[in-house]
Design an enzyme around this catalytic site. Structure first.
Site, PDB file in Angstrom:
ATOM      1  N   ASN A 106    -128.341  -3.837  73.286  1.00  0.00           N
ATOM      2  CA  ASN A 106    -127.941  -4.376  74.584  1.00  0.00           C
ATOM      3  C   ASN A 106    -129.188  -4.910  75.291  1.00  0.00           C
ATOM      4  O   ASN A 106    -130.201  -4.218  75.392  1.00  0.00           O
ATOM      5  CB  ASN A 106    -127.260  -3.266  75.395  1.00  0.00           C
ATOM      6  CG  ASN A 106    -126.753  -3.727  76.737  1.00  0.00           C
ATOM      7  OD1 ASN A 106    -127.525  -3.830  77.695  1.00  0.00           O
ATOM      8  ND2 ASN A 106    -125.460  -3.994  76.845  1.00  0.00           N
ATOM      9  N   CYS A 137    -124.865  -5.980  85.080  1.00  0.00           N
ATOM     10  CA  CYS A 137    -125.263  -4.681  85.617  1.00  0.00           C
ATOM     11  C   CYS A 137    -125.289  -4.720  87.135  1.00  0.00           C
ATOM     12  O   CYS A 137    -126.012  -5.516  87.724  1.00  0.00           O
ATOM     13  CB  CYS A 137    -126.625  -4.241  85.108  1.00  0.00           C
ATOM     14  SG  CYS A 137    -127.018  -2.593  85.724  1.00  0.00           S
ATOM     15  N   LYS A 184    -121.636  -9.554  77.739  1.00  0.00           N
ATOM     16  CA  LYS A 184    -120.914  -8.491  78.443  1.00  0.00           C
ATOM     17  C   LYS A 184    -120.608  -8.898  79.871  1.00  0.00           C
ATOM     18  O   LYS A 184    -121.498  -9.185  80.670  1.00  0.00           O
ATOM     19  CB  LYS A 184    -121.733  -7.202  78.424  1.00  0.00           C
ATOM     20  CG  LYS A 184    -120.994  -6.042  79.057  1.00  0.00           C
ATOM     21  CD  LYS A 184    -121.491  -4.736  78.525  1.00  0.00           C
ATOM     22  CE  LYS A 184    -120.832  -3.570  79.236  1.00  0.00           C
ATOM     23  NZ  LYS A 184    -121.448  -2.302  78.855  1.00  0.00           N
ATOM     24  N   ASN A 211    -117.906  -4.104  82.313  1.00  0.00           N
ATOM     25  CA  ASN A 211    -118.986  -3.272  82.812  1.00  0.00           C
ATOM     26  C   ASN A 211    -118.425  -2.472  83.998  1.00  0.00           C
ATOM     27  O   ASN A 211    -117.238  -2.544  84.297  1.00  0.00           O
ATOM     28  CB  ASN A 211    -120.186  -4.139  83.231  1.00  0.00           C
ATOM     29  CG  ASN A 211    -121.498  -3.375  83.093  1.00  0.00           C
ATOM     30  OD1 ASN A 211    -121.599  -2.219  83.503  1.00  0.00           O
ATOM     31  ND2 ASN A 211    -122.498  -4.012  82.520  1.00  0.00           N
ATOM     32  N   GLY A 236    -115.284   5.456  83.835  1.00  0.00           N
ATOM     33  CA  GLY A 236    -114.410   6.591  83.548  1.00  0.00           C
ATOM     34  C   GLY A 236    -112.940   6.241  83.697  1.00  0.00           C
ATOM     35  O   GLY A 236    -112.585   5.103  84.034  1.00  0.00           O
ATOM     36  N   GLY A 262    -113.738   0.558  79.193  1.00  0.00           N
ATOM     37  CA  GLY A 262    -113.519   0.935  80.589  1.00  0.00           C
ATOM     38  C   GLY A 262    -112.549   2.101  80.624  1.00  0.00           C
ATOM     39  O   GLY A 262    -111.347   1.923  80.493  1.00  0.00           O
TER      40      GLY A 262
END
Ligand SMILES: Cc1cc2nc3c(=O)[nH]c(=O)nc-3n(C[C@H](O)[C@H](O)[C@H](O)COP(=O)(O)OP(=O)(O)OC[C@H]3O[C@@H](n4cnc5c(N)ncnc54)[C@H](O)[C@@H]3O)c2cc1C
Ligand SMILES: Cc1cc2nc3c(=O)[nH]c(=O)nc-3n(C[C@H](O)[C@H](O)[C@H](O)COP(=O)(O)O)c2cc1C
Ligand code: FES
Lengths: 326, 280
Positions: A106, A137, A184, A211, A236, A262
């Site tokens: 990554n 990010c 991503k 993400n 989560g 995800g």
């Protein structure tokens, strides 16, 4: 559970063949060695490393992880030792101790040039199967998310990374130059399909999504934001329905393969992503709760395929029954 | 190591403080003093709480782990409700670094504040087993919270207590007792010919408690030239060194409390930055 020998489990991300569709999500699995006591790393479809940047990044100060209902917020800030140390330590460890593992690195950067330089450096190394370019990010100030929320920037980064991967440092072998570039995507956009199409047009071999979702938390006793950077990334089970919807949506918008992730917390969650149109899936936060979840997903997907009469896991991708709108 | 566990006992020993025994035959023999286990509160269902909870191992008895814990939030509340015979939980562990015991240790000091005495339990036993006389200073808010005090007293350890409210032992802060112990040893060591252990300066100290207390005690000990170790608690996600969620600032940069720690050499830790980065 004895897997049915009749089911073929391999899937394809561009020119890369994965032995099965289950990967780890970047940043949740270290460089693999942290989980080597729990699972056989070579059993994974692919192992995706923590984000690697050109120079060492120290990450964010203050609180870094915080539990929320059915999820967690993180503000790690892409702490990593830089590409040279990554190669010398983590990649070297993987080559020695998990030579049969499929490793996807990554890649992060503050600028387009930094992404390019990281890929050029990685192109000199063996033991890497593909690059995953993180343009999503939420935890860094420059770069990261900024590239992933605008179709033109996303396309520009994709193109630059694709060129760098193909060119390498000039000394790359043909095999290294064929490494796929997976981009991503961020869920923190109005229309994820638009960004996805821009990346596809710019030459991405595959897309990974999602993400983390931007979120925050407040300490009511101190009346302060919990995180120093105010916002953090939610992951989560709480985000699974959103992630699943986005994968389904993007699967309809592009024709390149998707890595869906995800909130995968059970093997059935992973199957949902495949049915929604993902070619592979990645387990993130789920590793923290059950370090063997990836392996359980691999076993169950194969079993499910057999139960449902699929001869290949690849036939499961997007295999939803049509539902006529009344 | 991953292992499902069974609750052998789980009882309150003080207001909101519990003593938990877990049967974990595979993990138990591997644990060394200072290490922790990462406990999943329900492996069958529910995403609340989602993450595992890190808890130190206080003692190992055969195939059982003894854990002392305080009820401070949702997770520990759920834990307090677990009945004897419960098999819904599992652990990964033992995790983290342990209290180092060098071969030539003769005069160790243990300082525990509040529940901080729990992670020091195995260490104290290790010294007893080696026939080394350890001095213990234990502090808490009030007498009731001086956990495992009876156990210490049974084996007649060289132990002194401090409480914030004066209900047991010295009425005041723990650093006073540490200074006093240092002064006693310094005096004893000065007397020529006296080689009794009780008269020799501490060669190593192990400190665990709230971070400001760890800082204050470490400063006193380091100033006196005593090699000192501390243990750091951080909110944790993975517990195995993968997520970088639990970092502690040290003179060599950020280190992971779960994998590089929780035990660190005191002179290595940047206490002020560490304390500033806590949640609570
Ligand atoms: C290596 C290690 C060993 C530990 N050993 C013990 C032990 O032996 N006995 C014991 O009682 N506790 C111990 N803790 C602390 C324990 O993990 C937390 O109290 C627990 O996770 C809180 O969970 P909760 O759901 O009840 O609280 P939450 O609802 O999550 O939080 C309630 C309160 O607890 C604080 N808290 C949350 N997580 C942590 C954490 N990881 N460390 C410190 N405070 C936290 C929060 O800031 C908040 O004030 C240890 C922590 C670590 C990192
Ligand atoms: C602690 C943590 C660190 C992460 N670090 C990265 C990273 O370095 N690069 C990246 O692309 N994604 C990173 N992510 C995002 C995950 O790879 C994943 O996309 C996201 O968490 C959603 O999946 P999940 O719900 O299964 O965790 C991180 C997530 C977490 C929780
Ligand atoms: S809790 Fe994940 S690195 Fe320590």
């Amino acid at each position: 559970m004895t897997p049915s020998p009749a089911v073929s489990t391999s899937v394809h991300l561009g020119s890369l063949t994965l032995k099965n569709p289950v990967m780890t999500a970047s940043g949740t699995f270290g460089s693999g060695k942290q989980y080597a006591d729990f699972i056989d790393l070579s059993a994974l479809g692919a192992l995706v490393t923590k984000g690697v940047s050109l120079e060492p990044w120290s990450g964010n100060s203050g609180v870094r992880v915080y539990e929320t209902p059915s999820g967690m917020l993180n503000s790690i800030g892409l702490q990593n030792p830089g590409v040279e140390a990554f190669i010398a330590d983590d990649l070297a460890w993987l080559r020695e101790h998990a030579p049969d593992a499929t490793v996807i690195v990554n890649v992060s950067g503050h600028t387009r040039d930094e992404y390019v330089q990281v890929i050029e450096r990685l192109a000199q190394e063996d033991g890497i199967a593909a690059y995953e370019v993180n343009i999503s990010c939420p935890n860094v100030d420059r770069g990261g998310l900024a590239f992933g929320t605008d179709p033109d920037s996303a396309a520009a980064i994709t193109r630059a990374c694709k060129e760098a991967a193909a060119r390498g440092d000039g000394a790359s072998t043909a095999a290294r130059a064929k490494r796929p570039v997976i981009v991503k995507l961020s869920p923190n956009v109005t229309d994820i399909a638009e960004i996805a199409r821009a990346c596809e047009d710019a030459g991405a071999d595959a897309l990974a999504l999602i993400n983390t979702i931007l979120g925050t938390a407040i300490n009511i006793q101190k009346r302060t934001m919990v995180f120093e950077r105010t916002v953090a990334g939610l992951s989560g089970p709480a985000i699974k329905p959103v992630a699943l919807r986005m994968v389904w949506q993007v699967a309809r918008a592009v024709s390149i393969p998707l890595v869906g992730m995800g909130g995968i917390a059970t093997p059935d969650d992973a199957i949902e992503f495949l049915l929604a149109g993902a070619t592979a899936v990645a387990v993130g936060t789920g590793n923290f709760i059950d370090p063997t979840l990836t392996v359980r997903c691999i076993e169950r997907i194969e079993e499910y395929a057999a139960e449902q009469g699929f001869s290949a896991v690849e036939d499961m991708i997007g295999a939803l029954e049509r539902r006529d709108i009344p | 190591m991953y292992e499902p566990v069974e609750v052998v006992s789980n009882e309150a020993v003080a207001a909101d403080v519990y003593r938990l025994r877990l049967r974990a035959p595979q993990t138990a023999p591997l644990v060394r003093g200072g290490q922790f286990v990462h406990l999943r509160l329900n492996r069958h269902a529910a995403h609340t709480p989602l993450l595992r909870r890190p808890l130190s191992v206080c003692q190992v008895y055969g195939d059982e782990l003894l854990i002392m814990y305080a009820v401070v939030g949702t997770g520990t509340e759920v834990l307090a409700g677990k009945a004897v015979g419960d098999t819904s939980m599992d652990i990964i562990g033992p995790l983290g670094s342990c209290w180092p015991i060098e071969e030539d240790v003769r005069t160790p000091l243990i300082v525990g504040g509040g529940l901080g005495i729990a992670p020091l339990g195995m260490l104290a036993h290790a010294f007893r087993d080696r026939g080394i006389n350890v001095k213990i200073i234990q502090a808490a808010q009030t007498a009731e919270r001086l956990i495992v005090r009876e156990a210490h007293e049974r084996v007649k350890r060289d132990i002194v207590f401090a409480t914030d409210d004066g209900t047991c032992g010295y009425h005041g802060i723990v650093t006073d007792l540490v200074r006093e112990a240092l002064a006693e040893r310094a005096e004893g060591a000065e007397r020529t010919g006296d080689t009794a252990e009780a008269a020799t300066m501490f060669d190593v100290a192990y400190v665990c408690g709230p971070e400001p207390m760890q800082k204050a005690v470490s400063e006193v000990l380091l100033q006196a030239g005593v090699r000192t170790y501390v243990s750091f608690e951080r909110r944790m996600a993975c517990g195995v060194g993968a997520c970088l969620g639990c970092t502690v600032p040290t003179i060599d940069g950020l280190k992971r409390a779960c994998a590089d720690g929780p035990v660190f050499a005191a002179e290595e830790v940047c206490f002020d930055d560490a304390i500033a980065s806590r949640v609570h």
